[in-house]
Design an enzyme around this catalytic site. Sequence first.
Site, PDB file in Angstrom:
ATOM      1  N   ARG A  28       4.083  59.232 -54.547  1.00  0.00           N
ATOM      2  CA  ARG A  28       3.371  58.641 -53.406  1.00  0.00           C
ATOM      3  C   ARG A  28       4.181  57.579 -52.664  1.00  0.00           C
ATOM      4  NH1 ARG A  28       1.577  62.319 -55.664  1.00  0.00           N
ATOM      5  NH2 ARG A  28      -0.591  62.717 -56.275  1.00  0.00           N
TER       6      ARG A  28
ATOM      7  N   VAL B 299       8.434  60.914 -50.989  1.00  0.00           N
ATOM      8  CA  VAL B 299       9.613  61.707 -51.380  1.00  0.00           C
ATOM      9  C   VAL B 299       9.349  63.204 -51.198  1.00  0.00           C
ATOM     10  CG1 VAL B 299      11.201  62.279 -53.263  1.00  0.00           C
ATOM     11  CG2 VAL B 299      10.428  59.913 -52.958  1.00  0.00           C
TER      12      VAL B 299
ATOM     13  N   ARG C 108       7.263  64.611 -49.156  1.00  0.00           N
ATOM     14  CA  ARG C 108       7.250  64.892 -47.704  1.00  0.00           C
ATOM     15  C   ARG C 108       8.679  65.027 -47.189  1.00  0.00           C
ATOM     16  NH1 ARG C 108       4.481  64.904 -43.044  1.00  0.00           N
ATOM     17  NH2 ARG C 108       2.463  64.426 -43.970  1.00  0.00           N
TER      18      ARG C 108
ATOM     19  N   SER D 278       0.593  74.209 -56.962  1.00  0.00           N
ATOM     20  CA  SER D 278      -0.097  73.736 -58.169  1.00  0.00           C
ATOM     21  C   SER D 278      -1.496  73.218 -57.807  1.00  0.00           C
ATOM     22  CB  SER D 278       0.711  72.625 -58.842  1.00  0.00           C
ATOM     23  OG  SER D 278       0.866  71.542 -57.950  1.00  0.00           O
TER      24      SER D 278
ATOM     25  N   TYR E 225      -0.280  71.186 -49.481  1.00  0.00           N
ATOM     26  CA  TYR E 225       0.648  71.763 -48.499  1.00  0.00           C
ATOM     27  C   TYR E 225       0.099  72.014 -47.098  1.00  0.00           C
ATOM     28  CZ  TYR E 225       3.710  72.101 -52.491  1.00  0.00           C
ATOM     29  OH  TYR E 225       4.478  71.781 -53.572  1.00  0.00           O
TER      30      TYR E 225
ATOM     31  N   TYR F  37       5.887  81.021 -58.240  1.00  0.00           N
ATOM     32  CA  TYR F  37       7.241  80.463 -58.144  1.00  0.00           C
ATOM     33  C   TYR F  37       7.211  79.022 -57.675  1.00  0.00           C
ATOM     34  CZ  TYR F  37       6.965  81.828 -53.121  1.00  0.00           C
ATOM     35  OH  TYR F  37       6.594  81.991 -51.806  1.00  0.00           O
TER      36      TYR F  37
HETATM   37  C1  LIG Z   1       2.749  66.871 -55.700  1.00  0.00           C
HETATM   38  C2  LIG Z   1       3.964  65.954 -55.692  1.00  0.00           C
HETATM   39  C3  LIG Z   1       5.225  66.798 -55.485  1.00  0.00           C
HETATM   40  C4  LIG Z   1       3.793  64.965 -54.525  1.00  0.00           C
HETATM   41  O1  LIG Z   1       4.918  64.134 -54.457  1.00  0.00           O
HETATM   42  P1  LIG Z   1       4.881  62.680 -53.757  1.00  0.00           P
HETATM   43  O2  LIG Z   1       6.283  62.270 -53.546  1.00  0.00           O
HETATM   44  O3  LIG Z   1       3.991  61.803 -54.531  1.00  0.00           O
HETATM   45  O4  LIG Z   1       4.209  63.037 -52.359  1.00  0.00           O
HETATM   46  P2  LIG Z   1       4.375  62.153 -51.024  1.00  0.00           P
HETATM   47  O5  LIG Z   1       4.366  60.710 -51.385  1.00  0.00           O
HETATM   48  O6  LIG Z   1       5.518  62.642 -50.240  1.00  0.00           O
HETATM   49  O7  LIG Z   1       3.038  62.512 -50.286  1.00  0.00           O
HETATM   50  C5  LIG Z   1       2.981  63.175 -49.031  1.00  0.00           C
HETATM   51  C6  LIG Z   1       1.534  63.419 -48.717  1.00  0.00           C
HETATM   52  O8  LIG Z   1       0.967  64.305 -49.672  1.00  0.00           O
HETATM   53  C7  LIG Z   1      -0.163  63.685 -50.274  1.00  0.00           C
HETATM   54  N1  LIG Z   1      -0.169  64.150 -51.669  1.00  0.00           N
HETATM   55  C8  LIG Z   1       0.826  64.051 -52.542  1.00  0.00           C
HETATM   56  N2  LIG Z   1       0.487  64.613 -53.701  1.00  0.00           N
HETATM   57  C9  LIG Z   1      -0.744  65.097 -53.543  1.00  0.00           C
HETATM   58  C10 LIG Z   1      -1.638  65.780 -54.403  1.00  0.00           C
HETATM   59  N3  LIG Z   1      -1.302  66.082 -55.661  1.00  0.00           N
HETATM   60  N4  LIG Z   1      -2.836  66.131 -53.912  1.00  0.00           N
HETATM   61  C11 LIG Z   1      -3.177  65.805 -52.641  1.00  0.00           C
HETATM   62  N5  LIG Z   1      -2.364  65.166 -51.794  1.00  0.00           N
HETATM   63  C12 LIG Z   1      -1.169  64.808 -52.246  1.00  0.00           C
HETATM   64  C13 LIG Z   1       0.061  62.209 -50.140  1.00  0.00           C
HETATM   65  O9  LIG Z   1      -1.150  61.515 -50.231  1.00  0.00           O
HETATM   66  C14 LIG Z   1       0.694  62.144 -48.767  1.00  0.00           C
HETATM   67  O10 LIG Z   1      -0.332  62.314 -47.821  1.00  0.00           O
HETATM   68  P3  LIG Z   1      -0.172  61.828 -46.284  1.00  0.00           P
HETATM   69  O11 LIG Z   1       0.896  62.666 -45.676  1.00  0.00           O
HETATM   70  O12 LIG Z   1      -1.512  62.124 -45.711  1.00  0.00           O
HETATM   71  O13 LIG Z   1       0.171  60.376 -46.358  1.00  0.00           O
HETATM   72  C15 LIG Z   1       4.097  65.141 -57.010  1.00  0.00           C
HETATM   73  O14 LIG Z   1       2.922  64.422 -57.224  1.00  0.00           O
HETATM   74  C16 LIG Z   1       4.370  66.003 -58.215  1.00  0.00           C
HETATM   75  O15 LIG Z   1       5.505  66.211 -58.584  1.00  0.00           O
HETATM   76  N6  LIG Z   1       3.292  66.490 -58.888  1.00  0.00           N
HETATM   77  C17 LIG Z   1       3.440  67.265 -60.124  1.00  0.00           C
HETATM   78  C18 LIG Z   1       4.199  68.582 -59.902  1.00  0.00           C
HETATM   79  C19 LIG Z   1       3.549  69.423 -58.827  1.00  0.00           C
HETATM   80  O16 LIG Z   1       2.357  69.681 -58.848  1.00  0.00           O
HETATM   81  N7  LIG Z   1       4.373  69.860 -57.866  1.00  0.00           N
HETATM   82  C20 LIG Z   1       3.938  70.733 -56.810  1.00  0.00           C
HETATM   83  C21 LIG Z   1       4.407  72.093 -57.194  1.00  0.00           C
HETATM   84  S1  LIG Z   1       3.708  73.348 -56.197  1.00  0.00           S
END
Ligand SMILES: CC(C)(COP(=O)(O)OP(=O)(O)OC[C@H]1O[C@@H](n2cnc3c(N)ncnc32)[C@H](O)[C@@H]1OP(=O)(O)O)[C@@H](O)C(=O)NCCC(=O)NCCS
Length: 431
Positions: free
Chosen positions: A119, A122, A124, A147, A152, A431
């Site tokens: 959060r 990164v 984004r 996930s 997305y 994937y």
């Molecule tokens: C999901 C993940 C990649 C997000 O990474 P992050 O660096 O925390 O995300 P960001 O800070 O760039 O957030 C960008 C936006 O997405 C939102 N967001 C991030 N993770 C989110 C989640 N799990 N659910 C809903 N919204 C989410 C943020 O609130 C932010 O919203 P905004 O654009 O309205 O401000 C990270 O939490 C993670 O690694 N999770 C576990 C692995 C996973 O599920 N990966 C996805 C694989 S498909």
Amino acid sequence: MAELPDARTLPLDETTRAALAERGLEYRLIENERAAIMDAWSHAVRRGFAGPELSDDEIAEWREPMSWRRVTGVYDLSTPQAERPVATASSWVAPMTVPGGVLPSWSISTITVAATHRRRGVARALLEAELRDAHAAGVPAAGLTASEATIYGRYGFAPATRIATWKVDTRRARWAGPDASGRVQYLDREDAARLMGDLHERTLPHRVGEIPGWPRRWRGRVALAEDKSAAVRTVRYVDAAGEPRGVMAYSVEGDPEDDGRGVLRIRYLIAEHDEALAALWRFAIEHDLVGTVVAPMRPVDEPLPWFVDDARVPVSRQKDHGWLRILDVPAALEARAYAAPASFTMRVTDPLGYADGIWRVDIADGKATVATADAAPDLELSVIELSAVYLGGFSLAVLRAAGRVSGSTETVDAVDAALRVPRAPFLSIVY
Ligand SMILES: CC(C)(COP(=O)(O)OP(=O)(O)OC[C@H]1O[C@@H](n2cnc3c(N)ncnc32)[C@H](O)[C@@H]1OP(=O)(O)O)[C@@H](O)C(=O)NCCC(=O)NCCS
């Protein structure tokens, strides 16, 4: 089709590199042929998905599928485990099956951000870089499996294919489907993995939404990769001429609640023909010592209710699976075939700009021609709705009912008729 671009040849996105550098983080292209660097990256991915440390065997299984992907990582050199990235991504260009052809799709995978760095924007930064890369490489769409369904949409992705988990109470299910003329036979797991790969390639052109697989994908399905469960068995279906036409991996777990009967879990099932599909389902449903069959990751339009005499016995729970993001409206719409003629203008809004505009679409003889237009639009929608309906898995009529699309009933019905596909779009790969 023209040769697909190799994602590995693109330079690192400068906008994201600079944005991350401002936060003290280093964005790097991973030299995936250097084992130590690649292995540390793989450990970071596993940690990102909250899994246990990878074993040496598992690490070895990861190398092949990463060797043909573009792999990136974000490093925080102030951490004690500085060799492990705090964020990961990988991508490649896959030919996704669409009606009558393929759509080159920038496939994005292994997006993780360490729990210590979440959060802060990164993910984004990584996602926006992936979309810029795809666009720069001339790839008309991006795809991923998610996930969580909430992550997305903000980047313009929409669920375009769905999957179902099917469950059958075998005590109440009497077979009413076709009698197959071939046979079901056990085979070794290695052979089953190879057959899965062959059948996947053979069936690929017939299932809208699919992309090609890779060897580790099938090894995983038969429990030879990460989870080497000995409980997994594999059977194939050979037709009357002795040709293998289907293969299934499954396990049977005891169910202490069910009087000696267990749960047969289908890990993977692929069938080239209807007869093979019916035969493998019959094998599962009629298996001795089984009270329940559970099959995750199956098509939503599995003919299961028609296979048994009580259509209420198979029950399914659906969820989104393949997410799609159109980047180039003319190239994407012109890549697929259509079921009916239609002519309309549409205004597409796109927060990242790629699909923005008013587009004139003329569909005749199954093909679309798309050009920019300067007229009042018949349809208004965002890139999310356009991506959701593109493969034919959702209708504009439903999205209009949800307040996501505007347009007259006449236009919406005509466009839905043009987009219609005979079988639900389906992606069998995570994937
Ligand atoms: C999901 C993940 C990649 C997000 O990474 P992050 O660096 O925390 O995300 P960001 O800070 O760039 O957030 C960008 C936006 O997405 C939102 N967001 C991030 N993770 C989110 C989640 N799990 N659910 C809903 N919204 C989410 C943020 O609130 C932010 O919203 P905004 O654009 O309205 O401000 C990270 O939490 C993670 O690694 N999770 C576990 C692995 C996973 O599920 N990966 C996805 C694989 S498909």
